[in-house]
Design a protein around this motif. Sequence first.
Motif, PDB file in Angstrom:
ATOM      1  N   ILE A 159      -8.055  -1.671  -5.648  1.00 29.42           N
ATOM      2  CA  ILE A 159      -7.415  -2.950  -5.985  1.00 29.42           C
ATOM      3  C   ILE A 159      -5.946  -2.732  -6.326  1.00 29.42           C
ATOM      4  O   ILE A 159      -5.067  -3.479  -5.853  1.00 29.42           O
ATOM      5  CB  ILE A 159      -8.166  -3.653  -7.144  1.00 29.42           C
ATOM      6  N   CYS A 160      -5.651  -1.712  -7.134  1.00 29.84           N
ATOM      7  CA  CYS A 160      -4.248  -1.427  -7.482  1.00 29.84           C
ATOM      8  C   CYS A 160      -3.431  -1.083  -6.240  1.00 29.84           C
ATOM      9  O   CYS A 160      -2.289  -1.538  -6.092  1.00 29.84           O
ATOM     10  CB  CYS A 160      -4.171  -0.281  -8.495  1.00 29.84           C
ATOM     11  N   PHE A 161      -4.028  -0.285  -5.340  1.00 32.23           N
ATOM     12  CA  PHE A 161      -3.313   0.082  -4.112  1.00 32.23           C
ATOM     13  C   PHE A 161      -3.071  -1.146  -3.243  1.00 32.23           C
ATOM     14  O   PHE A 161      -1.982  -1.307  -2.680  1.00 32.23           O
ATOM     15  CB  PHE A 161      -4.106   1.139  -3.334  1.00 32.23           C
ATOM     16  N   ARG A 162      -4.056  -2.035  -3.141  1.00 35.18           N
ATOM     17  CA  ARG A 162      -3.906  -3.257  -2.340  1.00 35.18           C
ATOM     18  C   ARG A 162      -2.808  -4.151  -2.932  1.00 35.18           C
ATOM     19  O   ARG A 162      -1.971  -4.686  -2.200  1.00 35.18           O
ATOM     20  CB  ARG A 162      -5.244  -3.997  -2.299  1.00 35.18           C
ATOM     21  N   GLY A 201       0.768  -5.065  -1.250  1.00 35.24           N
ATOM     22  CA  GLY A 201       1.127  -6.476  -1.081  1.00 35.24           C
ATOM     23  C   GLY A 201       2.495  -6.778  -1.667  1.00 35.24           C
ATOM     24  O   GLY A 201       3.306  -7.489  -1.052  1.00 35.24           O
ATOM     25  N   ILE A 202       2.777  -6.262  -2.854  1.00 36.39           N
ATOM     26  CA  ILE A 202       4.095  -6.464  -3.482  1.00 36.39           C
ATOM     27  C   ILE A 202       5.176  -5.791  -2.654  1.00 36.39           C
ATOM     28  O   ILE A 202       6.256  -6.358  -2.427  1.00 36.39           O
ATOM     29  CB  ILE A 202       4.081  -5.924  -4.926  1.00 36.39           C
ATOM     30  N   HIS A 233      -3.278  -5.575   6.224  1.00 36.68           N
ATOM     31  CA  HIS A 233      -4.154  -5.031   5.181  1.00 36.68           C
ATOM     32  C   HIS A 233      -4.035  -3.501   5.142  1.00 36.68           C
ATOM     33  O   HIS A 233      -4.133  -2.841   6.179  1.00 36.68           O
ATOM     34  CB  HIS A 233      -5.603  -5.444   5.480  1.00 36.68           C
ATOM     35  N   PRO A 234      -3.844  -2.881   3.961  1.00 36.93           N
ATOM     36  CA  PRO A 234      -3.666  -1.424   3.897  1.00 36.93           C
ATOM     37  C   PRO A 234      -4.920  -0.639   4.279  1.00 36.93           C
ATOM     38  O   PRO A 234      -4.822   0.527   4.660  1.00 36.93           O
ATOM     39  CB  PRO A 234      -3.286  -1.169   2.434  1.00 36.93           C
ATOM     40  N   PHE A 235      -6.088  -1.239   4.207  1.00 34.03           N
ATOM     41  CA  PHE A 235      -7.326  -0.540   4.547  1.00 34.03           C
ATOM     42  C   PHE A 235      -7.899  -1.008   5.889  1.00 34.03           C
ATOM     43  O   PHE A 235      -9.082  -0.829   6.148  1.00 34.03           O
ATOM     44  CB  PHE A 235      -8.368  -0.749   3.447  1.00 34.03           C
TER      45      PHE A 235
END
Length: 198
Positions: free
Chosen positions: A58-61, A65-66, A77-79
């Motif tokens: 969640i922190c990485f997402r 996003g920021i 999407h990073p994943f």
Amino acid sequence: MVTEETSLYSVVDLLYWRDVKTTGVVFGAALLLLLSLTVCSIVSVSSYIGLALLSVTICFRIYKGILQAIQKSDEGHPFKQFLDQEVALSEDMVHKYSDMVLAKLNKTIGDLRRLFLVEDLVDSIKFAVFMWILTYVGAFFNGLTLIILVVVGAFSCPIVYEKHQTQIDHYLALVNNQVKDVVGKIQAKVPGMKRKTE
């Protein structure tokens, strides 16, 4: 596609520390999990692992996003690469492994029946001695401690054997000869313990 032979080689590479970084991560994670289970229940350990993993993802997402909003980029999407991968088990693989488990289970049941119904007296007595030794092992260790010892042994014994193979083989041969001599003497002196010739 990962074949059985490839997966066997990767396990052997892990146990022989061919890639120290990967083996260290696997060994450390397995040991940490087992040591955690000695302190907390499996439900708590599973929950903590799930929470830690969710916190990281969640922190990485949010971070990505920021970063995308600041840089005005559209990376998506990073994943995404992991979300697009197929994770379903194939029917053939499930059938193959369930057939292997079923064959092992049937063989184990047959062996236990043979031992408990004393088809061969010598084998049944050996099994009884093994069970008797396990009562003492059980008095000193619980199951989780034994699993920890097995994991530590699995990651340390192969590399020690590889480095000192000649000395270990020499001493194992000596012990094996001594055991055969003792068993032969016992079988010769106790009536009914001579092995059936096959």
